[in-house]
Design a protein around this motif. Sequence first.
Motif, mmCIF file in Angstrom:
data_model
loop_
_atom_site.group_PDB
_atom_site.id
_atom_site.type_symbol
_atom_site.label_atom_id
_atom_site.label_comp_id
_atom_site.label_asym_id
_atom_site.label_seq_id
_atom_site.Cartn_x
_atom_site.Cartn_y
_atom_site.Cartn_z
ATOM 1 N N ARG A 19 1.052 -1.092 -0.021
ATOM 2 C CA ARG A 19 0.172 -0.445 -0.178
ATOM 3 C C ARG A 19 0.403 1.087 0.173
ATOM 4 N NH1 ARG A 19 -3.610 -2.762 3.868
ATOM 5 N NH2 ARG A 19 -2.531 -1.603 5.126
ATOM 6 N N GLU A 20 2.058 1.367 0.426
ATOM 7 C CA GLU A 20 2.697 2.422 0.858
ATOM 8 C C GLU A 20 3.374 2.675 -0.607
ATOM 9 O OE1 GLU A 20 5.768 5.840 2.629
ATOM 10 O OE2 GLU A 20 3.451 4.599 2.822
ATOM 11 N N LEU A 21 3.928 1.570 -1.825
ATOM 12 C CA LEU A 21 4.122 1.521 -2.951
ATOM 13 C C LEU A 21 3.224 2.093 -3.598
ATOM 14 C CD1 LEU A 21 6.344 -1.244 -2.940
ATOM 15 C CD2 LEU A 21 7.092 0.712 -3.034
ATOM 16 N N LEU A 22 1.710 2.307 -3.582
ATOM 17 C CA LEU A 22 0.849 1.897 -4.532
ATOM 18 C C LEU A 22 0.394 3.671 -3.798
ATOM 19 C CD1 LEU A 22 -1.054 -1.312 -3.674
ATOM 20 C CD2 LEU A 22 -1.251 -0.173 -6.333
ATOM 21 N N VAL A 23 0.358 4.424 -3.064
ATOM 22 C CA VAL A 23 0.100 5.696 -2.534
ATOM 23 C C VAL A 23 1.406 6.326 -3.418
ATOM 24 C CG1 VAL A 23 -0.758 4.759 -0.606
ATOM 25 C CG2 VAL A 23 1.144 5.474 -0.438
ATOM 26 N N GLY A 70 7.209 -5.189 -8.851
ATOM 27 C CA GLY A 70 7.228 -6.309 -8.639
ATOM 28 C C GLY A 70 7.415 -6.718 -6.532
ATOM 29 N N PHE A 71 7.730 -8.276 -7.008
ATOM 30 C CA PHE A 71 7.732 -9.082 -5.510
ATOM 31 C C PHE A 71 9.549 -9.814 -5.362
ATOM 32 C CE2 PHE A 71 6.317 -12.246 -2.184
ATOM 33 C CZ PHE A 71 6.762 -11.394 -1.245
ATOM 34 N N VAL A 72 9.710 -9.859 -4.524
ATOM 35 C CA VAL A 72 11.338 -10.055 -4.979
ATOM 36 C C VAL A 72 11.171 -11.683 -3.191
ATOM 37 C CG1 VAL A 72 13.938 -10.357 -4.886
ATOM 38 C CG2 VAL A 72 12.567 -8.761 -5.951
ATOM 39 N N THR A 73 11.145 -12.407 -3.641
ATOM 40 C CA THR A 73 11.035 -13.161 -2.583
ATOM 41 C C THR A 73 11.456 -14.863 -2.196
ATOM 42 O OG1 THR A 73 8.423 -14.690 -1.417
ATOM 43 C CG2 THR A 73 8.925 -14.906 -3.825
ATOM 44 N N SER A 74 11.264 -15.657 -1.665
ATOM 45 C CA SER A 74 12.551 -17.025 -1.386
ATOM 46 C C SER A 74 11.843 -17.932 -1.712
ATOM 47 C CB SER A 74 12.315 -16.956 0.171
ATOM 48 O OG SER A 74 13.489 -18.172 0.561
ATOM 49 N N THR A 75 12.313 -19.006 -2.370
ATOM 50 C CA THR A 75 12.097 -20.743 -2.997
ATOM 51 C C THR A 75 11.587 -20.743 -2.110
ATOM 52 O OG1 THR A 75 14.027 -21.041 -2.699
ATOM 53 C CG2 THR A 75 13.378 -20.057 -5.068
ATOM 54 N N ALA A 76 11.455 -20.707 -0.461
ATOM 55 C CA ALA A 76 11.561 -21.644 0.717
ATOM 56 C C ALA A 76 9.692 -21.571 0.523
ATOM 57 C CB ALA A 76 12.449 -21.408 1.719
ATOM 58 N N ASP A 77 9.729 -22.572 1.319
ATOM 59 C CA ASP A 77 8.423 -22.854 1.546
ATOM 60 C C ASP A 77 7.939 -22.734 3.058
ATOM 61 O OD1 ASP A 77 5.395 -23.260 1.158
ATOM 62 O OD2 ASP A 77 5.728 -25.499 1.079
ATOM 63 N N VAL A 78 8.515 -21.469 3.369
ATOM 64 C CA VAL A 78 7.497 -21.150 5.119
ATOM 65 C C VAL A 78 6.595 -19.993 5.457
ATOM 66 C CG1 VAL A 78 10.041 -21.674 5.627
ATOM 67 C CG2 VAL A 78 9.275 -19.551 5.006
ATOM 68 N N PRO A 79 5.713 -20.436 6.482
ATOM 69 C CA PRO A 79 4.717 -19.607 6.399
ATOM 70 C C PRO A 79 5.294 -17.936 6.551
ATOM 71 C CG PRO A 79 4.772 -21.126 8.620
ATOM 72 C CD PRO A 79 6.013 -21.048 7.705
ATOM 73 N N ALA A 80 5.922 -16.914 6.581
ATOM 74 C CA ALA A 80 6.296 -16.366 5.836
ATOM 75 C C ALA A 80 6.318 -15.183 4.233
ATOM 76 C CB ALA A 80 7.959 -14.601 6.488
ATOM 77 N N GLY A 110 -0.425 -11.580 1.177
ATOM 78 C CA GLY A 110 -0.517 -9.538 1.178
ATOM 79 C C GLY A 110 -0.495 -9.046 0.334
ATOM 80 N N TYR A 111 1.316 -9.373 -0.176
ATOM 81 C CA TYR A 111 1.251 -8.635 -1.962
ATOM 82 C C TYR A 111 0.037 -8.816 -3.154
ATOM 83 C CZ TYR A 111 3.290 -8.448 -6.207
ATOM 84 O OH TYR A 111 3.547 -8.187 -7.809
ATOM 85 N N ARG A 112 -0.350 -9.669 -3.038
ATOM 86 C CA ARG A 112 -1.880 -9.898 -3.961
ATOM 87 C C ARG A 112 -2.842 -9.107 -3.605
ATOM 88 N NH1 ARG A 112 -1.765 -15.298 -6.694
ATOM 89 N NH2 ARG A 112 -3.422 -14.737 -7.850
ATOM 90 N N GLU A 113 -2.943 -9.036 -2.311
ATOM 91 C CA GLU A 113 -4.207 -8.651 -1.756
ATOM 92 C C GLU A 113 -3.851 -7.449 -1.668
ATOM 93 O OE1 GLU A 113 -5.553 -10.218 2.203
ATOM 94 O OE2 GLU A 113 -6.029 -11.845 1.035
ATOM 95 N N ALA A 114 -3.146 -6.105 -1.465
ATOM 96 C CA ALA A 114 -2.880 -5.492 -1.658
ATOM 97 C C ALA A 114 -3.339 -4.516 -2.988
ATOM 98 C CB ALA A 114 -1.300 -4.424 -0.840
ATOM 99 N N LEU A 115 -2.678 -6.186 -4.287
ATOM 100 C CA LEU A 115 -3.292 -4.807 -5.362
ATOM 101 C C LEU A 115 -4.348 -4.907 -5.610
ATOM 102 C CD1 LEU A 115 -0.027 -7.020 -7.402
ATOM 103 C CD2 LEU A 115 0.072 -4.627 -6.762
ATOM 104 N N VAL A 148 -5.845 -3.594 -9.050
ATOM 105 C CA VAL A 148 -5.066 -3.612 -9.999
ATOM 106 C C VAL A 148 -3.898 -5.378 -9.877
ATOM 107 C CG1 VAL A 148 -2.120 -3.353 -9.741
ATOM 108 C CG2 VAL A 148 -2.855 -1.137 -8.929
ATOM 109 N N PRO A 149 -4.130 -5.776 -11.616
ATOM 110 C CA PRO A 149 -4.060 -7.171 -11.394
ATOM 111 C C PRO A 149 -2.513 -7.233 -10.892
ATOM 112 C CG PRO A 149 -4.672 -5.283 -14.029
ATOM 113 C CD PRO A 149 -3.701 -4.312 -12.163
#
Length: 343
Positions: free
Chosen positions: A173-177, A184-194, A201-206, A211-212
């Motif tokens: 949201r900070e970026l959107l405003v 873009g989202f830079v994330t990890s390959t690890a399948d962890v809760p974070a 959260g990234y998808r829901e904010a978009l 924003v598609p």
Amino acid sequence: MGPKASIRDVAAAAGVSVTTVSHVLNNKSGSRVSAQTRERVEAVARQLGYAANGLARGLRLQRSYALGLLGDVIAATGQAGRLILGAQETASARGWVLLLTTGRDPEGERREIRALARHRVDGVLYATMDHRVVRIPEELRPMPVVLLNARSDDATVPSVVPDERGGAEAAVRELLVHGHRRIGFVTSTADVPAARGRLLGYREALWAAGVPFRPELVRADVGDSAGGHRAARALLAPADRPTALFCLTDRMAMGVYRAAAERGLRVPDELSVVGFDNQEGIADGLFPALTTVALPHHEMGAWAVETMVELLDRPKGARRGVARHVVMPCPLVRRASVATAPH
């Protein structure tokens, strides 16, 4: 030196009952003592030099007034300092001692649990450095347990974890405003809760901003600075590159800064960056300083101790049942890595 002041001396000087003094000085939860009375009792106790007999109290109530904090690598990591401090400060304020120990592997963990049992701790805070789902060791089953930065499928064990999804929403949201739409989202390959929670959260904010979601703007790699560098290089290569990057961690954001410099992009004028963790020495050490999301380590440590003390104040037969599971907010920390989207 004169004779030591007794609890009756404190009660007489403060003009209250012995029971009220006991409730105040033992930090008894649920007692109906006004703040004014509490302050008066504490002031009189200090003036008279009253010191509670902790050994006698413990023998009378069959308590050690000691809690164990057992972690995986928690004692060896600087990032965990706030979590330990939150637990330590709260335990001390409530008149408890906190014993910190680390079990780096299953055998080491069993050894440390036995050590805590020998010290007759009244309960154990079972903590992990990274938010994850844990299986509570069988050796801990006889003891009251509160999970710290972890959760379990056992609904009877209280737990506290950070709000990964909500923190990610705040970051995006900070970026959107600021007018960014190619984020873009830079994330990890690890399948962890974070990783799962922050992607959600990234998808829901978009979605909330209309924003598609574009899968090609999500890039996963190893969750360190080198992985962040590789992921950012790939995301920044196309002509219609993102104008902003949200990073799973501050460590990955370090690599993003490097990739931006290699592409000749200035942060934040040409590329805005937001991290996650508010890791000391990274978020405030990057130039420009990194806008990020803070993990509520201090607050989680304090909550775990408060919850454990409340649990121990119950009769033994009433300690098990449906427990509280708290998702603690992760606040946005604004610094200098976000600017209005370039035209």
